[in-house]
Write an enzyme that holds these catalytic residues in place. Structure first.
Site, PDB file in Angstrom:
ATOM      1  CG  ASP A   1     -48.155-107.509-147.723  1.00 43.84           C
ATOM      2  OD1 ASP A   1     -47.770-106.558-147.009  1.00 43.84           O
ATOM      3  OD2 ASP A   1     -48.431-108.633-147.268  1.00 43.84           O
TER       4      ASP A   1
ATOM      5  CD  GLN B   1     -42.621-108.311-141.967  1.00 45.07           C
ATOM      6  OE1 GLN B   1     -41.554-107.855-141.555  1.00 45.07           O
ATOM      7  NE2 GLN B   1     -43.576-108.696-141.153  1.00 45.07           N
TER       8      GLN B   1
ATOM      9  CE  LYS C   1     -46.461-106.532-139.922  1.00 41.24           C
ATOM     10  NZ  LYS C   1     -46.328-107.648-138.986  1.00 41.24           N
TER      11      LYS C   1
ATOM     12  CG  HIS D   1     -49.065-112.424-143.761  1.00 41.34           C
ATOM     13  ND1 HIS D   1     -50.398-112.307-143.449  1.00 41.34           N
ATOM     14  CD2 HIS D   1     -48.397-112.383-142.588  1.00 41.34           C
ATOM     15  CE1 HIS D   1     -50.525-112.185-142.135  1.00 41.34           C
ATOM     16  NE2 HIS D   1     -49.327-112.230-141.588  1.00 41.34           N
TER      17      HIS D   1
ATOM     18  CB  CYS E   1     -49.587-115.489-141.002  1.00 43.86           C
ATOM     19  SG  CYS E   1     -50.269-115.231-139.389  1.00 43.86           S
TER      20      CYS E   1
HETATM   21  N1  PMP Z   1     -48.289-109.049-144.857  1.00 40.51           N
HETATM   22  C1  PMP Z   1     -47.105-109.317-144.307  1.00 40.51           C
HETATM   23  C2  PMP Z   1     -45.944-109.636-145.189  1.00 40.51           C
HETATM   24  C3  PMP Z   1     -46.980-109.296-142.917  1.00 40.51           C
HETATM   25  O1  PMP Z   1     -45.799-109.581-142.358  1.00 40.51           O
HETATM   26  C4  PMP Z   1     -48.094-108.972-142.116  1.00 40.51           C
HETATM   27  C5  PMP Z   1     -47.998-108.930-140.605  1.00 40.51           C
HETATM   28  N2  PMP Z   1     -47.371-110.042-140.029  1.00 40.51           N
HETATM   29  C6  PMP Z   1     -49.299-108.689-142.746  1.00 40.51           C
HETATM   30  C7  PMP Z   1     -49.353-108.737-144.107  1.00 40.51           C
HETATM   31  C8  PMP Z   1     -50.529-108.364-141.988  1.00 40.51           C
HETATM   32  O2  PMP Z   1     -50.383-107.160-141.324  1.00 40.51           O
HETATM   33  P1  PMP Z   1     -51.477-106.687-140.256  1.00 40.51           P
HETATM   34  O3  PMP Z   1     -51.679-107.859-139.339  1.00 40.51           O
HETATM   35  O4  PMP Z   1     -50.847-105.523-139.586  1.00 40.51           O
HETATM   36  O5  PMP Z   1     -52.704-106.338-141.007  1.00 40.51           O
END
Ligand code: PMP
Length: 406
Positions: free
Chosen positions: A200, A203, A226, A123, A364
């Protein structure tokens, strides 16, 4: 043959009764954010109705109550992730802030020419902060490649590791593909050459209960929104030895021991990394969300979601011209797909007209889209409160969209 009582579970989520564009809502954008059960909504309401106060510094009853509840939530989170110490749990505004915290504070250990390894399926929040770090420090970012299935090339990863490698970062589960990465192996291999690892977990956390001590991971980040909690709150797990060595990320109230104009000393962990008034209600609600999910049980959640994944994969692949991106054996309930000759956005728009919420675009994760030479995908992501009937509605919707658009 579901493993738990799905209809009862659905009654916990008031939003699932909504209609969208005249149709019953079919919410399949869980990888972007999950829905909130009444049990968590009640905790949020209770906070603002009964004990809204700033924490940690008040002598009055409300402040004490809020502080106790907030610190109780930290303990719940510690227990859930099996962290050795509660002060290894740092409250953040979410995964993005957790990563930025490490990317800022870790610079103290880096010199020009040091190397950082990033996976090809990250991401943007696990790419951009590190590029900014490299610009500041002269460190070099190298990429662990993946194959067509969306699986990391572990041999290449091992070849990339060297005594210049200082930090490796990778998602536990890819939001664009659903791939579950072999993080235990990544952590072990990285540690053999003394590199730290940040995972990270944004997910993964809604589907897999990660054990910080068993993984022996250095940093792990998640977002509450999430996993049935509210937005704007999350945690960074960090090993005590790293957190103690790292300078604070932000300065302000709550994070100091003593301040004079000559010199400031910092508070102990976790407060050193928690400047300013946090999302108090959010932290407490995050604890309640974990209670809710643990009451159902992560094993039951995972096996039911795998059922949904298999069912949806089978049904969708029967549609001619449909390609699924991310065909790893180890996957969470995420299906990223396209239909030949149709832009993902157009499919998403038609699905929305039918009350079906999916995500379209690059999620993203533009490097993943570049890898497949596509502008984006349609992404359907399932949570434990989704049903096979909803999968059927999705499949029917995709068929209809195809007919209209081709
Ligand atoms: N890493 C991953 C793999 C994600 O899916 C996301 C959220 N789409 C994020 C980071 C960022 O999370 P947040 O927007 O809640 O900070």
């Amino acid at each position: 043959n579901t493993v738990f009582d799905i209809l009862t579970i659905r009654t916990d989520f008031p939003i699932l009764n909504r209609k969208v564009n005249g149709y019953p809502l079919v919410y399949l954008d869980n990888a972007a954010t999950s829905q909130t059960p009444q049990q968590v909504i009640d905790v949020i309401v209770d906070y603002y109705r009964n004990y809204n106060a700033n924490i940690h510094r008040g002598v009055h009853a409300l402040s004490q109550e809020a502080t106790d509840k907030y610190e109780e939530a930290r303990l719940k989170i510690q227990k859930h992730f099996n962290a050795a110490k509660s002060h290894e749990i740092i409250f953040t505004s979410g995964t993005t802030q957790g990563i930025n915290l490490v990317a800022n504070s870790f610079s103290t250990f880096l010199k020009p020419g040091d190397e950082l390894l990033v996976s090809a399926m990250e991401h943007h929040s696990n790419i951009v902060p590190w590029q900014m770090l490299c610009e500041r420090t002269g460190a070099i970012l190298k990429v662990i490649p993946m194959n067509e299935d969306g699986v990391l090339l572990m041999d290449t990863f091992k070849d990339l590791l060297s005594n210049r490698t200082k930090l490796v970062f990778c998602n536990h589960v890819s939001n664009a593909l659903g791939t579950i990465n072999p993080i235990q192996e990544i952590i072990e291999e990285s540690h053999t050459i003394g590199a730290a690892v940040l995972i990270d977990g944004a997910q993964a956390a809604p589907h897999i209960k990660a054990d910080m001590q068993k993984l022996d991971v250095d940093f792990y980040t998640v977002s509450a929104h999430k996993m049935c909690g509210p937005t704007g709150v999350g945690i960074l797990y960090g090993k005590e030895e790293w957190l103690n060595k790292m300078p604070p990320y932000q300065g302000g109230g709550e994070m100091i021991a003593e301040v004079t104009f000559e010199k400031t000393t910092y508070a102990d962990l976790p407060h050193k990394f928690e400047a300013g008034t946090p999302n108090i209600c959010g932290g407490i609600a995050f604890g309640a969300a974990l209670d809710y999910m643990n009451a159902i049980g992560f094993d039951s959640i995972a096996s039911y979601e795998q059922e949904l994944l298999q069912y949806a994969t089978q049904k969708l692949t029967m549609i001619e011209g449909l390609r699924i991106y991310g065909t790893a054996k180890e996957k969470t309930s995420v299906i990223s797909f396209n239909i030949q000759g149709i832009h993902p956005y157009d499919i998403g728009t038609i699905l929305d007209k039918l009350g079906i919420a999916v995500r379209t675009g690059h999620h993203c994760a533009q490097p993943v889209m570049d890898f497949y030479h596509i502008p984006g995908t349609v992404r359907a992501s399932f949570n434990f409160y989704n049903t096979k009937e909803e999968v059927d509605v999705l499949v029917e919707g995709v068929r209809r969209a195809k007919k209209m658009l081709l």
